[in-house]
Design a protein around this motif. Structure first.
Motif, PDB file in Angstrom:
ATOM      1  N   ALA A  51      14.621  -1.409 -33.567  1.00 52.18           N
ATOM      2  CA  ALA A  51      16.000  -1.865 -33.322  1.00 52.18           C
ATOM      3  C   ALA A  51      16.959  -0.676 -33.337  1.00 52.18           C
ATOM      4  CB  ALA A  51      16.403  -2.900 -34.368  1.00 52.18           C
ATOM      5  N   ARG A  52      16.755   0.222 -34.320  1.00 50.71           N
ATOM      6  CA  ARG A  52      17.614   1.420 -34.358  1.00 50.71           C
ATOM      7  C   ARG A  52      17.398   2.287 -33.121  1.00 50.71           C
ATOM      8  NH1 ARG A  52      15.723   1.450 -39.707  1.00 50.71           N
ATOM      9  NH2 ARG A  52      14.327   3.191 -39.203  1.00 50.71           N
ATOM     10  N   LEU A  53      16.135   2.403 -32.728  1.00 53.30           N
ATOM     11  CA  LEU A  53      15.835   3.219 -31.551  1.00 53.30           C
ATOM     12  C   LEU A  53      16.453   2.624 -30.289  1.00 53.30           C
ATOM     13  CD1 LEU A  53      14.345   5.651 -30.399  1.00 53.30           C
ATOM     14  CD2 LEU A  53      12.315   4.225 -30.164  1.00 53.30           C
ATOM     15  N   TYR A  83      20.438  13.350 -22.317  1.00 57.93           N
ATOM     16  CA  TYR A  83      20.516  11.912 -22.568  1.00 57.93           C
ATOM     17  C   TYR A  83      19.418  11.158 -21.831  1.00 57.93           C
ATOM     18  CZ  TYR A  83      25.052  12.528 -24.826  1.00 57.93           C
ATOM     19  OH  TYR A  83      26.057  12.886 -25.681  1.00 57.93           O
ATOM     20  N   TYR A  84      19.076  11.637 -20.638  1.00 58.96           N
ATOM     21  CA  TYR A  84      18.016  10.948 -19.879  1.00 58.96           C
ATOM     22  C   TYR A  84      16.677  11.021 -20.621  1.00 58.96           C
ATOM     23  CZ  TYR A  84      14.630   9.963 -16.215  1.00 58.96           C
ATOM     24  OH  TYR A  84      13.575   9.435 -15.491  1.00 58.96           O
ATOM     25  N   ILE A 141      19.028   4.375 -27.769  1.00 60.22           N
ATOM     26  CA  ILE A 141      18.774   4.485 -26.328  1.00 60.22           C
ATOM     27  C   ILE A 141      19.960   3.932 -25.539  1.00 60.22           C
ATOM     28  CG2 ILE A 141      17.337   3.577 -24.462  1.00 60.22           C
ATOM     29  CD1 ILE A 141      14.949   3.830 -26.335  1.00 60.22           C
ATOM     30  N   ASP A 142      20.506   2.786 -25.976  1.00 62.74           N
ATOM     31  CA  ASP A 142      21.692   2.238 -25.293  1.00 62.74           C
ATOM     32  C   ASP A 142      22.854   3.222 -25.357  1.00 62.74           C
ATOM     33  OD1 ASP A 142      20.329  -0.050 -24.669  1.00 62.74           O
ATOM     34  OD2 ASP A 142      21.058  -1.185 -26.403  1.00 62.74           O
ATOM     35  N   TYR A 143      22.993   3.879 -26.527  1.00 66.03           N
ATOM     36  CA  TYR A 143      24.074   4.867 -26.651  1.00 66.03           C
ATOM     37  C   TYR A 143      23.856   6.029 -25.689  1.00 66.03           C
ATOM     38  CZ  TYR A 143      26.455   8.965 -28.481  1.00 66.03           C
ATOM     39  OH  TYR A 143      27.185  10.105 -28.583  1.00 66.03           O
ATOM     40  N   TYR A 144      22.612   6.518 -25.612  1.00 65.54           N
ATOM     41  CA  TYR A 144      22.328   7.641 -24.732  1.00 65.54           C
ATOM     42  C   TYR A 144      22.619   7.275 -23.275  1.00 65.54           C
ATOM     43  CZ  TYR A 144      19.904   9.656 -28.759  1.00 65.54           C
ATOM     44  OH  TYR A 144      19.589  10.165 -29.975  1.00 65.54           O
TER      45      TYR A 144
END
Length: 712
Positions: A446-448, A679-680, A452-455
């Motif tokens: 969940a944290r990951l 970020y990618y 990923i959404d943030y990145y």
């Protein structure tokens, strides 16, 4: 003695086979799934009517008709329909069929599984058929099933067991009339051919041919001669192989076995290519293709297609070779043994046509197909070894239990109960540990996912704001377009749109600017893009639109997001004035998106910022390569951030490569593209925690510099 030894092994393992075969093979990927026994059989009368057979007729005649149709479907690789026909045959034979009927049914099911590349399941059916043949005292059925067992064991990689089974079959069939031993002799030849013993293989092929001729079967005798010639060709004796193959061809021309004839022509073409006689190979290929009954829906066999492709390549007909290879691969199954060679030939055809990406893709597919075949063979051998191991273990356990007395048996049972109790306790303990581990893993995932959404949001925010660009451009009277690094139009003001596409309904934005240019103008524009990447200096060029000559200047936007500014001007006095004052013209072409240049006191900060960009880009490439096993070129292609160009016949991401060295870093680096690359990789790659933390540290360092210098 061999026969008795193999029978004892079969008797012990027969009961265990059904329990082990299905679970072991459940996790093995195959082109067609290995079939399990049908749970519910169809109604006999209904299935006979479905297959247009009389339900009240002779049962033996109905069974023979069903078996004949099943053989035809197997030859066409229509395995599902063949399985349904066998289900109908099993329903017709009844719950307790005679030994002969059960033997024939089980043998057909074994052949079906063997053709489906499921040799372990086929081995089980052949053993059941052997048991029925022994129950009925049918010597011919026993010999056939020992022969089939040997073929299945050979496919499983058990050469010793295959040799024993074929020898047992030969001892049963040798004295029977009608040339029954010819098939076993031919299988022995194939076995020794696989083991590399050409002399022994030739001896058995010769015996098989003599048996066929004595039985009045010239077509099969010629087919055996073709296999003999192929074995000799594999050993390197081209002249001897051609003599045998030519004799086989002459004999097959007197029969109607055109499939055997096609195989012979394919081997002749292979021998001619070994001698580097392209003309002879072409004649054999043409003769083989002429033997294919295409009007009846028959496909050209893969070995003949391969030789035809190689001949086309030898004659310089690469396009024909490419088309032929693509057509041959289309109907081919995933586990077809000819697939890797055809894919390699397709890659050679693409290479001859200078279609480098397609050639590389075909080579990758060829390697993948070869790897799938190797893994399938390894899985088959592993399953067989597992069955043999379990059988040996069960034999040992049974022997130990039979030798024990009642006291030892009671002690054993007490030990088993204690072990089960301990195992149950350990199972509960490990299940609780696994549950807690799954909860922790779910929280970590969940944290990951949040990271990923943030990145992804951060990467999107670094992109060019097209609405802001369009508003800035529409406020200018001169013709200006904003492009990305690959030459795609991001925005264009009205003046530029009128110059480029006067009166056009479709917008210019979203299209490649090079697509709007003709021949030489498009080439000059592409060269200007490359020169701009190399030097970061504005590039001047001229081209025509609708018969009107335009002057243009291509330069970087200067904001670090990788966008380019293209200023357009009609050829005339104004353009000449701009040419006389290049600095003023360059200033006029710059979109008002730049940031103020740093003062002299900020030089150390800017040097540190440039070093941080290079370190981030190096970390991005290293994390990508360690996570995906691919190179920087694939990163540029899949991220669509960096432009990929062709340099001396090789694909290169030259713009990205400049950011991997501090000495080659552009004067105004596209730091946004570097951050987007980071970020990618953070969002799309499965990274170790240490690698992810290190990459995030480099990203934060660059962001700190940009905020400190007011770059965002």
């Amino acid at each position: 003695m061999v026969k008795g030894k193999v029978r004892r092994s079969i008797a012990v393992t027969g009961l265990l086979f059904a329990a082990f075969a299905a679970p072991v093979s459940a996790g093995v990927p195959q082109a067609q799934a290995c079939a399990a026994a049908t749970a519910v059989l169809p109604d006999p009368a209904q299935c006979l009517r479905d297959h247009k057979l009389e339900s009240g007729g002779d049962r033996a005649a109905s069974l023979q008709a069903l078996y004949q149709r099943e053989i035809e479907h197997v030859d066409r690789q229509q395995f599902a329909e063949a399985s349904r026909l066998l289900d109908c045959a099993e329903a017709v034979t009844g719950a307790e069929p005679p030994a002969a009927a059960a033997e024939e049914l089980y043998r057909h099911r074994g052949v079906l599984e063997f053709r489906r590349e499921c040799p372990l399941e086929a081995l089980g059916w052949f053993r059941r058929a052997l048991a029925q043949g022994e129950r009925g005292g049918n010597r011919l059925a026993q010999g056939k099933n020992w022969k089939n067992i040997g073929a299945a064991l050979l496919r499983l990689g058990d050469y010793r067991g295959a040799l024993q089974a074929q020898t047992t079959s030969l001892s049963l069939l040798r004295d029977l009339p009608g040339g029954q031993s010819a098939g076993t002799l031919n299988n022995l030849g194939d076995l020794y051919r696989d083991m590399g013993d050409t002399a022994q293989a030739a001896r058995y092929y010769g015996q098989a041919r003599e048996v066929h001729l004595r039985a009045g079967n010239p077509a099969e005798a010629a087919h055996t001669l073709e296999a003999w010639g192929a074995a000799v060709l594999d050993s390197g004796d081209v002249a001897g192989a051609e003599r045998l193959l030519l004799q086989s061809r002459d004999e097959l021309l007197q029969t109607d076995k055109h499939k055997y004839l096609q195989r012979t022509y394919a081997q002749l073409a292979r021998a001619a290519l070994v001698r580097d006689d392209t003309a002879a190979a072409a004649r054999w290929v043409d003769s083989g293709l002429a033997a294919v009954a295409t009007g009846e829906g028959e496909l050209v066999p893969a070995p003949l297609q391969l030789q035809a492709i190689l001949v086309d390549l030898k004659r310089g007909q690469a396009r024909a070779a490419r088309d032929r290879a693509a057509a041959a691969l289309q109907p081919m199954a995933e586990l077809d043994s000819d697939r890797p060679a055809l894919l390699a030939a397709l890659a050679s055809a693409h290479e001859a046509l200078r279609e480098w990406p397609q050639a590389m893709q075909a080579l990758r597919e060829s390697e993948r197909a070869a790897r799938v075949l190797r893994e399938a063979q390894y899985d088959r051998e592993t399953k067989w070894l597992q069955v043999r191991f379990e059988t040996a273990e069960r034999d040992r356990t049974i022997a130990a239990l039979a030798a024990q007395n009642r006291v030892r048996s009671l002690a054993l049972w007490l030990t088993v109960v204690s072990a089960l109790a301990a195992l149950l306790g350990l199972t509960v303990f490990f299940l609780r540990r696994q549950h807690r581990a799954r909860v922790r893993e779910a929280a970590r995932r969940a944290r990951l996912d949040e990271e990923i959404d943030y990145y992804r949001r951060a990467a999107a925010e670094l992109g060019v704001d097209r609405a802001r660009l369009q508003a800035a451009l529409d406020s200018r009277e001169d013709a200006v377009l904003v492009l990305d690094g690959a030459g795609q139009v991001l925005a264009a003001n009205r003046a530029a749109s009128e110059l480029v596409q006067p009166g056009a309904a479709a917008p210019v934005a979203g299209r490649g600017f090079g697509e709007l240019l003709a021949g030489e103008d498009a080439q000059r524009f592409a060269q200007a893009l490359e020169h701009l990447e190399e030097s970061s200096a504005p590039q001047r060029l001229a081209f025509s639109f609708g018969g009107e000559r335009l002057h243009a200047q291509l330069s970087e936007s200067g904001q670090g997001e990788g966008s380019l500014v293209l200023g357009l001007q009609r050829a005339g006095p104004a353009a000449a004035a701009d040419a006389a004052h290049p600095n003023e013209a360059e200033a006029a072409e710059t979109v008002a998106l730049d940031v103020a240049p740093a003062g002299p006191g900020d030089e150390a900060l800017r040097t540190s910022f440039r070093r941080a960009l290079v370190e981030l880009m190096l970390a991005v490439v290293e994390a990508w390569e360690r996570s995906t096993g691919q190179g920087r070129l694939e990163l540029a292609e899949k991220s669509r951030i960096w432009r990929v160009t062709v340099d001396d016949g090789r694909l290169r991401a030259r713009a990205m490569e400049r950011y991997l060295s501090l000495s080659k870093l552009p004067r105004q680096p596209r730091w946004r593209d570097v951050l987007r690359s980071g970020y990618y990789v953070l969002a799309e790659c499965a990274l170790d925690e240490s690698v992810r933390g290190e990459l995030q540290r480099h990203v934060d360092a660059v962001l700190a510099y940009t905020r400190r210098n007011a770059l965002v």
